[in-house]
Design a protein around this motif. Structure first.
Motif, mmCIF file in Angstrom:
data_model
loop_
_atom_site.group_PDB
_atom_site.id
_atom_site.type_symbol
_atom_site.label_atom_id
_atom_site.label_comp_id
_atom_site.label_asym_id
_atom_site.label_seq_id
_atom_site.Cartn_x
_atom_site.Cartn_y
_atom_site.Cartn_z
ATOM 1 N N ASP A 140 14.461 -33.667 -76.982
ATOM 2 C CA ASP A 140 14.275 -32.447 -77.771
ATOM 3 C C ASP A 140 14.452 -32.679 -79.270
ATOM 4 O O ASP A 140 14.486 -31.721 -80.041
ATOM 5 C CB ASP A 140 15.266 -31.384 -77.294
ATOM 6 N N GLY A 141 14.578 -33.939 -79.668
ATOM 7 C CA GLY A 141 14.694 -34.255 -81.080
ATOM 8 C C GLY A 141 16.096 -34.164 -81.643
ATOM 9 O O GLY A 141 16.282 -34.306 -82.859
ATOM 10 N N ARG A 142 17.099 -33.946 -80.783
ATOM 11 C CA ARG A 142 18.485 -33.914 -81.259
ATOM 12 C C ARG A 142 18.975 -35.345 -81.472
ATOM 13 O O ARG A 142 18.872 -36.183 -80.571
ATOM 14 C CB ARG A 142 19.382 -33.185 -80.261
ATOM 15 N N ARG A 143 19.526 -35.610 -82.633
ATOM 16 C CA ARG A 143 19.920 -36.970 -82.997
ATOM 17 C C ARG A 143 21.318 -37.318 -82.534
ATOM 18 O O ARG A 143 22.220 -36.488 -82.581
ATOM 19 C CB ARG A 143 19.845 -37.157 -84.516
ATOM 20 N N PHE A 144 21.464 -38.575 -82.143
ATOM 21 C CA PHE A 144 22.786 -39.161 -81.963
ATOM 22 C C PHE A 144 23.155 -39.725 -83.328
ATOM 23 O O PHE A 144 22.588 -40.721 -83.768
ATOM 24 C CB PHE A 144 22.735 -40.261 -80.892
ATOM 25 N N GLU A 145 24.081 -39.091 -84.002
ATOM 26 C CA GLU A 145 24.289 -39.344 -85.428
ATOM 27 C C GLU A 145 24.880 -40.717 -85.731
ATOM 28 O O GLU A 145 24.869 -41.153 -86.874
ATOM 29 C CB GLU A 145 25.190 -38.256 -86.018
ATOM 30 N N GLU A 146 25.404 -41.412 -84.732
ATOM 31 C CA GLU A 146 25.964 -42.731 -84.996
ATOM 32 C C GLU A 146 24.885 -43.708 -85.430
ATOM 33 O O GLU A 146 23.761 -43.685 -84.923
ATOM 34 C CB GLU A 146 26.643 -43.292 -83.737
ATOM 35 N N ALA A 147 25.253 -44.577 -86.366
ATOM 36 C CA ALA A 147 24.406 -45.717 -86.740
ATOM 37 C C ALA A 147 25.040 -46.982 -86.175
ATOM 38 O O ALA A 147 26.264 -47.122 -86.164
ATOM 39 C CB ALA A 147 24.287 -45.818 -88.256
ATOM 40 N N LEU A 148 24.213 -47.881 -85.669
ATOM 41 C CA LEU A 148 24.690 -49.113 -85.048
ATOM 42 C C LEU A 148 24.382 -50.316 -85.930
ATOM 43 O O LEU A 148 23.323 -50.374 -86.569
ATOM 44 C CB LEU A 148 24.032 -49.312 -83.682
ATOM 45 N N VAL A 149 25.283 -51.270 -85.963
ATOM 46 C CA VAL A 149 25.065 -52.482 -86.763
ATOM 47 C C VAL A 149 23.830 -53.226 -86.273
ATOM 48 O O VAL A 149 22.950 -53.579 -87.066
ATOM 49 C CB VAL A 149 26.297 -53.407 -86.708
ATOM 50 N N SER A 150 23.750 -53.492 -84.975
ATOM 51 C CA SER A 150 22.627 -54.280 -84.460
ATOM 52 C C SER A 150 21.313 -53.520 -84.625
ATOM 53 O O SER A 150 20.308 -54.082 -85.086
ATOM 54 C CB SER A 150 22.852 -54.648 -82.995
ATOM 55 N N GLY A 151 21.308 -52.236 -84.270
ATOM 56 C CA GLY A 151 20.085 -51.460 -84.405
ATOM 57 C C GLY A 151 19.636 -51.327 -85.844
ATOM 58 O O GLY A 151 18.447 -51.463 -86.154
ATOM 59 N N SER A 152 20.572 -51.070 -86.754
ATOM 60 C CA SER A 152 20.218 -50.937 -88.173
ATOM 61 C C SER A 152 19.737 -52.269 -88.749
ATOM 62 O O SER A 152 18.839 -52.295 -89.594
ATOM 63 C CB SER A 152 21.420 -50.416 -88.964
ATOM 64 N N SER A 153 20.322 -53.360 -88.289
ATOM 65 C CA SER A 153 19.872 -54.678 -88.745
ATOM 66 C C SER A 153 18.443 -54.946 -88.305
ATOM 67 O O SER A 153 17.639 -55.521 -89.049
ATOM 68 C CB SER A 153 20.795 -55.773 -88.188
ATOM 69 N N SER A 154 18.115 -54.525 -87.090
ATOM 70 C CA SER A 154 16.759 -54.699 -86.597
ATOM 71 C C SER A 154 15.779 -53.788 -87.337
ATOM 72 O O SER A 154 14.646 -54.186 -87.635
ATOM 73 C CB SER A 154 16.708 -54.432 -85.088
ATOM 74 N N VAL A 155 16.207 -52.570 -87.649
ATOM 75 C CA VAL A 155 15.365 -51.685 -88.455
ATOM 76 C C VAL A 155 15.145 -52.282 -89.842
ATOM 77 O O VAL A 155 14.027 -52.221 -90.386
ATOM 78 C CB VAL A 155 15.994 -50.279 -88.552
ATOM 79 N N PHE A 156 16.176 -52.874 -90.424
ATOM 80 C CA PHE A 156 16.032 -53.575 -91.712
ATOM 81 C C PHE A 156 14.943 -54.637 -91.601
ATOM 82 O O PHE A 156 14.069 -54.756 -92.477
ATOM 83 C CB PHE A 156 17.367 -54.218 -92.100
ATOM 84 N N HIS A 157 14.975 -55.420 -90.529
ATOM 85 C CA HIS A 157 13.978 -56.470 -90.307
ATOM 86 C C HIS A 157 12.581 -55.864 -90.181
ATOM 87 O O HIS A 157 11.607 -56.374 -90.759
ATOM 88 C CB HIS A 157 14.349 -57.223 -89.023
ATOM 89 N N ALA A 158 12.472 -54.759 -89.449
ATOM 90 C CA ALA A 158 11.177 -54.111 -89.273
ATOM 91 C C ALA A 158 10.641 -53.564 -90.591
ATOM 92 O O ALA A 158 9.436 -53.648 -90.869
ATOM 93 C CB ALA A 158 11.301 -52.985 -88.249
ATOM 94 N N LEU A 159 11.513 -53.008 -91.419
ATOM 95 C CA LEU A 159 11.077 -52.522 -92.734
ATOM 96 C C LEU A 159 10.632 -53.674 -93.615
ATOM 97 O O LEU A 159 9.680 -53.536 -94.399
ATOM 98 C CB LEU A 159 12.206 -51.733 -93.397
ATOM 99 N N THR A 160 11.298 -54.820 -93.504
ATOM 100 C CA THR A 160 10.839 -56.015 -94.220
ATOM 101 C C THR A 160 9.415 -56.343 -93.810
ATOM 102 O O THR A 160 8.544 -56.594 -94.652
ATOM 103 C CB THR A 160 11.751 -57.208 -93.923
ATOM 104 N N ALA A 161 9.171 -56.341 -92.490
ATOM 105 C CA ALA A 161 7.825 -56.610 -91.990
ATOM 106 C C ALA A 161 6.836 -55.590 -92.533
ATOM 107 O O ALA A 161 5.730 -55.944 -92.976
ATOM 108 C CB ALA A 161 7.831 -56.578 -90.462
ATOM 109 N N GLY A 162 7.218 -54.318 -92.503
ATOM 110 C CA GLY A 162 6.334 -53.280 -92.991
ATOM 111 C C GLY A 162 5.974 -53.446 -94.456
ATOM 112 O O GLY A 162 4.811 -53.272 -94.853
ATOM 113 N N VAL A 163 6.970 -53.805 -95.270
ATOM 114 C CA VAL A 163 6.724 -54.008 -96.696
ATOM 115 C C VAL A 163 5.774 -55.188 -96.912
ATOM 116 O O VAL A 163 4.843 -55.118 -97.728
ATOM 117 C CB VAL A 163 8.060 -54.222 -97.438
ATOM 118 N N VAL A 164 5.986 -56.282 -96.188
ATOM 119 C CA VAL A 164 5.116 -57.457 -96.309
ATOM 120 C C VAL A 164 3.680 -57.104 -95.916
ATOM 121 O O VAL A 164 2.722 -57.450 -96.618
ATOM 122 C CB VAL A 164 5.647 -58.612 -95.431
ATOM 123 N N LEU A 165 3.519 -56.408 -94.801
ATOM 124 C CA LEU A 165 2.180 -56.057 -94.337
ATOM 125 C C LEU A 165 1.514 -55.054 -95.278
ATOM 126 O O LEU A 165 0.302 -55.145 -95.534
ATOM 127 C CB LEU A 165 2.255 -55.491 -92.920
#
Length: 340
Positions: A140-165
């Motif tokens: 229903d779009g309700r967020r789990f407000e916690e941020a995770l180290v591993s997940g955020s690190s992977s999102v960082f990597h994905a944003l790097t890829a996005g910027v390069v592309l």
């Protein structure tokens, strides 16, 4: 791993692929969007390029209107968990970058660009009030407000890829770069702002694997907790309080070490974990050291792919290894936590 072993593992991953292009966790298992992409990356570097392209076409075909994918999908494409995981959704950008790096196929990149765009925009929209990335949303779009180290690190990597592309296509996304810098800053400077999951080895090495933490600070972090997670001769523990080594985590740590220039240590880890390999090129997910039991009792596609990615990170055989090398330098971030 010899060339023949790499090919055999790639062939085994391809044998699991469904006619739809989806790659399940294991034979007759479910599908999740992150592990599907990881398996596709293994296919690309093993030379199974048509199969890899079919996997990405499945991702494009099954992407939801908001840019996400369900967390868990049955091999008949029944949705088993309709929630959204930020890390699962963003990882397609890393896979597209990897496949394009190996093939140089600009037509593929143009086809997949709308998929990457929508996925990263969805994840960028999952920021919490303090600017971090919520790890998930329910159906229903309700967020789990916690941020995770591993997940955020992977999102960082994905944003790097996005910027390069984006730069390759002449469609720069400075907002992605700003978000990337913000996530990197939080991982380096405010680790206490993330959920405490330090028992998981992923939270130890993922900031380096994703490229947010580099250089001597990264090498110090590796040294500090080495004995906490590493079982010499076997690999690394998934969690620090259980005698259970897992293949994918060990391979990812090997990739991390290679990216930090610690090639000998990376080679040793990858050698140690080959006890999980079967003659057909498949890999068991893990091993319980106290009784020698394979657990879970599954030969997983993503574990096999992680082994291939680690071998490539160490040998630099394909251009795909570059997706696991740091890109850019930390930039200025306006951080309320730092001001206070």
């Amino acid at each position: 791993m010899s060339d023949a072993q790499v090919c055999r593992t790639g062939r085994w991953i391809a044998s699991l692929q469904l006619p739809s292009g989806a790659i399940p966790w294991f034979d007759h298992g479910h599908i999740d969007p992150w592990d599907h992409v990881e398996a596709a990356m293994g296919l690309s570097l093993a030379g199974y390029l048509e199969e890899a392209a079919a996997a990405y076409e499945w991702s494009a075909r099954t992407q939801r209107a908001d840019g996400s994918w369900p967390i868990k999908i049955g091999n008949d494409e029944t949705v088993l968990d309709p929630g959204t995981d930020a890390n699962f959704t963003s990882y397609v950008a890393v896979g597209v970058w990897h496949h394009w790096s190996i093939t140089g196929d600009d037509q593929f990149l143009h086809r997949m660009w709308p998929v990457v765009w929508a996925a990263l925009d969805k994840v960028a929209g999952m920021q919490t009030a303090d600017g971090m990335i919520a790890w998930a949303e329910d159906a229903d779009g309700r967020r789990f407000e916690e941020a995770l180290v591993s997940g955020s690190s992977s999102v960082f990597h994905a944003l790097t890829a996005g910027v390069v592309l984006a730069e390759r296509l002449g469609r720069p996304r400075p907002d992605w770069e700003r978000l990337r810098q913000r996530i990197g800053h939080d991982l380096r400077s405010h680790p206490g702002s993330f959920a405490d999951r330090r028992r998981y080895s992923m939270d130890w090495y993922y900031p380096m694997l994703g490229g947010a933490l580099t250089g001597e600070a990264a090498r110090t972090r590796i040294r500090t907790d080495w004995d906490r997670y590493v079982e010499n001769g076997y690999g690394i523990r998934c969690v620090d309080d259980q005698p259970w080594v897992t293949g994918a985590e060990t391979a990812e740590l090997a990739i991390t070490l290679a990216s930090l220039g610690l090639r000998s240590a990376a080679m040793q880890l990858l050698t140690d974990v080959q006890h999980l390999r079967e003659p057909d090129g498949s890999y068991w997910t893990g091993l319980v050291l106290t009784d020698g039991v394979r657990w879970p009792v599954e030969l997983s596609s993503w574990t096999a792919a992680a082994m291939l990615l680690a071998a490539d990170a160490i040998t630099e055989t394909t251009p795909g290894h570059r997706v696991h090398r740091p890109v850019g330098r930390p930039g200025p971030v306006d951080c309320a936590r730092c001001r206070h």
